[in-house]
Scaffold this active site. Structure first.
Site, PDB file in Angstrom:
ATOM      1  CG  HIS A 328      -2.082   0.903   1.089  1.00 22.40           C
ATOM      2  ND1 HIS A 328      -2.021   2.253   1.303  1.00 22.40           N
ATOM      3  CD2 HIS A 328      -3.348   0.626   0.682  1.00 22.40           C
ATOM      4  CE1 HIS A 328      -3.211   2.775   1.065  1.00 22.40           C
ATOM      5  NE2 HIS A 328      -4.031   1.825   0.682  1.00 22.40           N
ATOM      6  CG  ASP A 384      -8.359  -4.418  -2.847  1.00 14.12           C
ATOM      7  OD1 ASP A 384      -7.609  -3.484  -3.189  1.00 14.12           O
ATOM      8  OD2 ASP A 384      -9.586  -4.293  -2.745  1.00 14.12           O
TER       9      ASP A 384
HETATM   10  C1  SDX Z   1      -6.230  -0.012  -2.963  1.00 15.46           C
HETATM   11  O1  SDX Z   1      -4.415   4.492  -2.136  1.00 15.46           O
HETATM   12  C2  SDX Z   1      -5.350   3.884  -1.510  1.00 15.46           C
HETATM   13  O2  SDX Z   1      -5.756   4.253  -0.420  1.00 15.46           O
HETATM   14  C3  SDX Z   1      -5.950   2.703  -2.258  1.00 15.46           C
HETATM   15  C4  SDX Z   1      -6.957   1.874  -1.484  1.00 15.46           C
HETATM   16  C5  SDX Z   1      -8.238   2.642  -1.229  1.00 15.46           C
HETATM   17  O3  SDX Z   1      -8.960   2.294  -0.291  1.00 15.46           O
HETATM   18  O4  SDX Z   1      -8.555   3.544  -2.049  1.00 15.46           O
HETATM   19  O5  SDX Z   1      -6.424   1.456  -0.246  1.00 15.46           O
HETATM   20  C6  SDX Z   1      -7.380   0.629  -2.273  1.00 15.46           C
HETATM   21  O6  SDX Z   1      -5.963   0.315  -4.103  1.00 15.46           O
HETATM   22  C7  SDX Z   1      -5.384  -1.006  -2.206  1.00 15.46           C
HETATM   23  C8  SDX Z   1      -4.140  -1.474  -3.036  1.00 15.46           C
HETATM   24  C9  SDX Z   1      -4.594  -2.610  -3.939  1.00 15.46           C
HETATM   25  N1  SDX Z   1      -3.520  -2.962  -4.903  1.00 15.46           N
HETATM   26  C10 SDX Z   1      -2.872  -4.140  -4.799  1.00 15.46           C
HETATM   27  O7  SDX Z   1      -3.057  -4.969  -3.903  1.00 15.46           O
HETATM   28  C11 SDX Z   1      -1.914  -4.389  -5.949  1.00 15.46           C
HETATM   29  C12 SDX Z   1      -0.587  -4.908  -5.406  1.00 15.46           C
HETATM   30  N2  SDX Z   1       0.058  -3.813  -4.693  1.00 15.46           N
HETATM   31  C13 SDX Z   1       1.015  -3.010  -5.391  1.00 15.46           C
HETATM   32  O8  SDX Z   1       0.854  -2.872  -6.742  1.00 15.46           O
HETATM   33  C14 SDX Z   1       1.507  -1.802  -4.608  1.00 15.46           C
HETATM   34  O9  SDX Z   1       1.747  -2.219  -3.335  1.00 15.46           O
HETATM   35  C15 SDX Z   1       0.652  -0.564  -4.581  1.00 15.46           C
HETATM   36  C16 SDX Z   1       0.267  -0.114  -5.950  1.00 15.46           C
HETATM   37  C17 SDX Z   1      -0.580  -0.800  -3.791  1.00 15.46           C
HETATM   38  C18 SDX Z   1       1.468   0.531  -3.908  1.00 15.46           C
HETATM   39  O10 SDX Z   1       2.533   0.778  -4.756  1.00 15.46           O
HETATM   40  P1  SDX Z   1       3.660   1.872  -4.377  1.00 15.46           P
HETATM   41  O11 SDX Z   1       3.351   2.572  -3.106  1.00 15.46           O
HETATM   42  O12 SDX Z   1       3.884   2.696  -5.589  1.00 15.46           O
HETATM   43  O13 SDX Z   1       4.895   0.964  -4.043  1.00 15.46           O
HETATM   44  P2  SDX Z   1       5.908   0.455  -5.103  1.00 15.46           P
HETATM   45  O14 SDX Z   1       5.163  -0.116  -6.268  1.00 15.46           O
HETATM   46  O15 SDX Z   1       6.898   1.529  -5.348  1.00 15.46           O
HETATM   47  O16 SDX Z   1       6.582  -0.778  -4.337  1.00 15.46           O
HETATM   48  C19 SDX Z   1       7.673  -0.584  -3.477  1.00 15.46           C
HETATM   49  C20 SDX Z   1       8.451  -1.894  -3.579  1.00 15.46           C
HETATM   50  C21 SDX Z   1       8.840  -2.281  -5.000  1.00 15.46           C
HETATM   51  O17 SDX Z   1       9.955  -3.138  -4.892  1.00 15.46           O
HETATM   52  P3  SDX Z   1      11.436  -2.546  -5.316  1.00 15.46           P
HETATM   53  O18 SDX Z   1      11.284  -1.911  -6.691  1.00 15.46           O
HETATM   54  O19 SDX Z   1      11.745  -1.536  -4.233  1.00 15.46           O
HETATM   55  O20 SDX Z   1      12.339  -3.741  -5.309  1.00 15.46           O
HETATM   56  O21 SDX Z   1       7.604  -2.973  -3.116  1.00 15.46           O
HETATM   57  C22 SDX Z   1       7.376  -3.860  -4.207  1.00 15.46           C
HETATM   58  C23 SDX Z   1       7.693  -3.113  -5.492  1.00 15.46           C
HETATM   59  O22 SDX Z   1       8.083  -4.023  -6.517  1.00 15.46           O
HETATM   60  N3  SDX Z   1       5.958  -4.210  -4.150  1.00 15.46           N
HETATM   61  C24 SDX Z   1       5.496  -5.448  -4.283  1.00 15.46           C
HETATM   62  C25 SDX Z   1       4.108  -5.332  -4.105  1.00 15.46           C
HETATM   63  N4  SDX Z   1       3.783  -4.058  -3.874  1.00 15.46           N
HETATM   64  C26 SDX Z   1       4.948  -3.360  -3.918  1.00 15.46           C
HETATM   65  N5  SDX Z   1       6.120  -6.626  -4.559  1.00 15.46           N
HETATM   66  C27 SDX Z   1       5.306  -7.702  -4.606  1.00 15.46           C
HETATM   67  N6  SDX Z   1       3.965  -7.676  -4.435  1.00 15.46           N
HETATM   68  C28 SDX Z   1       3.344  -6.510  -4.184  1.00 15.46           C
HETATM   69  N7  SDX Z   1       2.024  -6.493  -3.997  1.00 15.46           N
END
Ligand code: SDX
Length: 450
Positions: A328, A384
């Site tokens: 998140h 989720d």
């Molecule tokens: C919702 O914003 C809100 O409030 C949203 C929400 C709401 O109520 O409105 O809470 C609802 O959208 C919840 C989120 C649902 N999405 C997912 O579950 C999809 C999987 N999650 C990711 O795509 C990610 O965690 C995000 C999009 C939710 C957040 O992304 P960020 O903050 O941009 O973080 P990032 O992508 O920069 O990740 C940081 C690191 C990265 O690794 P490195 O490049 O540093 O090596 O963490 C890794 C990412 O690759 N990472 C994950 C991951 N999420 C982040 N690796 C594996 N699995 C994941 N789910």
């Protein structure tokens, strides 16, 4: 933009300045004093980005911009609606902890709270429930509009199109500075989005539309429009009714997430609320946002059995895909909503019979919460991760899960939309950019070339 009323945001604690930043521009030797402000009960501190603009090397320069792709460190507004502390895993609507609202409130009570800033009195609540109940019907042409979609069109495509189309049925909705007009449009949207959503489910299944039943509560009426068959009156399982109402409460608002930011930006152009909400639905559709609940089930199906969880986790760690439902932008601790949803999953699946996907999900969570890769990146289950298991147990198809998210978030989007309209700091959203394209060059067409 702002009208004469005062929104709770501007009525909140006034800004107190505590010191300033002294910025010394070594390019010119000039120093600048940028006040540091503190505002709100949580003591948010900030500098105004426009204070950077005077910092320049020469008078013909535009001035200093702050570059912040994806707004990782930019406050786009002041809001009194929702507070999140990502490190502590705190979520409050108008100061009330989400755990208490999930325990004791109804979704419509929360919808009122989000918009008005206070819990409704009994007479206010009775009137609000009446108003929403008596606005659940949609124009017959919306039914025909829906029948134009293939049965296998994605339900979120059908929802965002139909809600956008609603604006053509209420041309007066563009009068956004009229409080009475805003009020009726907000009631219409809260009332009609579930009806359209239910009609979409019936269209997907080739079933006749079931019209609203005004003798049922908001959530039971939605379940009736989704699942009633030949019985004269639909009787929802008490567990499902309460679980869905709680899920609607948990999904109702979440401060400046991507879809809410989209609604605010679209609404800042003074378009009608139906068009702004359709934009929010489109943003929520994305797999990184509201579409994640659908992708969690896809992921669990891909894993297939508990024995394959370790291999899947290793694949994620080697960069082959994400652990959907984890991570998140704000929560760097367990999403407080996920904790509540997990408990709900146990209750609902106790009634419907557990399924292997829940076992796989719990195994995934167990491994991820102790694995350095996820711990280092502070990746915890978000709202989720478990919701899809409940929705599927209730009989909703996987691709429909985000529609359920949108029904609930409509209340939050509308509250944030109205707060933006009433906020005297706000005007049309129009960010700047860092230009990295080519400098001026002479046009010389290549069309006549060989
Ligand atoms: C919702 O914003 C809100 O409030 C949203 C929400 C709401 O109520 O409105 O809470 C609802 O959208 C919840 C989120 C649902 N999405 C997912 O579950 C999809 C999987 N999650 C990711 O795509 C990610 O965690 C995000 C999009 C939710 C957040 O992304 P960020 O903050 O941009 O973080 P990032 O992508 O920069 O990740 C940081 C690191 C990265 O690794 P490195 O490049 O540093 O090596 O963490 C890794 C990412 O690759 N990472 C994950 C991951 N999420 C982040 N690796 C594996 N699995 C994941 N789910």
């Amino acid at each position: 933009m702002a009208t004469t009323e005062t929104s709770p945001a501007t009525a909140a604690k006034s800004t107190s300045s505590q010191g300033s930043l002294e910025i010394r521009d070594t390019r010119t030797g000039k120093s600048y004093n940028v006040p540091v402000a503190t505002e709100g009960v949580e003591g948010d501190t900030f500098v105004k980005a426009m204070e950077l603009r005077p910092i320049k090397q020469s008078d013909d320069e535009f001035g200093l911009l702050s570059y912040d792709p994806a707004f990782m460190n930019t406050a786009s507004c002041k809001s009194a609606i929702t507070f999140i502390d990502g490190d502590k895993g705190i979520l409050r609507y108008r100061g009330y902890p989400i755990e208490q609202l999930a325990e004791g409130a109804t979704f419509l009570e929360v919808a009122w709270l989000l918009r008005k800033g206070e819990l409704p009195s009994a007479p206010e609540y009775k009137q609000f429930v009446h108003d929403v109940t008596y606005h659940t019907y949609v124009h017959k042409n919306i039914e025909r509009f829906l029948e134009g979609f293939r049965y296998d069109a994605h339900p979120m495509s059908m929802l965002l199109s139909s809600v956008g189309a609603l604006s053509s049925f209420y041309p007066q909705a563009h009068r956004i500075s009229d409080p009475e007009q805003r009020n009726i449009e907000i009631i219409r949207l809260i009332a009609k989005v579930p009806t359209i959503a239910a009609f979409i489910l019936r269209h997907m299944r080739g079933l006749p539309f079931v019209y609203p039943d005004n003798d049922l509560s908001y959530t039971e009426n939605f379940l009736s429009m989704c699942f009633r068959m030949t019985e004269p009156r639909y009787k929802a399982s008490e567990t499902f009714k309460r679980a869905l109402d709680i899920l609607f409460i948990l999904h109702a608002d979440h401060e400046q997430n991507a879809s809410t930011s989209a609604v605010r930006a679209i609404g800042s152009t003074q378009v009608d609320p139906y068009s702004a909400i359709a934009g929010g639905i489109a943003a929520l559709f994305g797999p990184l946002h509201g579409g994640a609940n659908e992708q969690v089930l896809v992921m669990l199906n891909q894993i297939g059995t508990k024995s394959k969880v370790n291999q899947f986790v290793d694949d994620v760690k080697s960069g082959k895909g994400k652990l959907m439902g984890f991570g998140h932008r704000v929560y760097k601790n367990y999403d407080p909503r996920a904790r509540i949803v997990k408990k709900l999953a146990d209750q609902v699946l106790a009634e419907t019979g557990s399924d292997e996907d829940l076992e796989i999900a719990m195994e995934l969570e167990k491994i991820a919460l102790s694995d350095e890769y996820f711990v280092k990146r502070k990746l915890y289950p978000n709202v989720d991760f478990y919701t899809g298991l409940i929705y599927r147990a209730m009989g909703f198809p996987t691709e429909y899960f985000t529609v359920l998210f949108a029904i609930a978030r409509t209340a939050g989007w509308l509250s944030q939309w109205e707060e933006m309209l009433l906020d005297k700091d706000q005007k049309i959203a129009r960010p700047r950019q860092i230009y990295i394209g080519p400098g001026e060059r002479k046009y010389n067409s290549k069309l006549n070339g060989k």
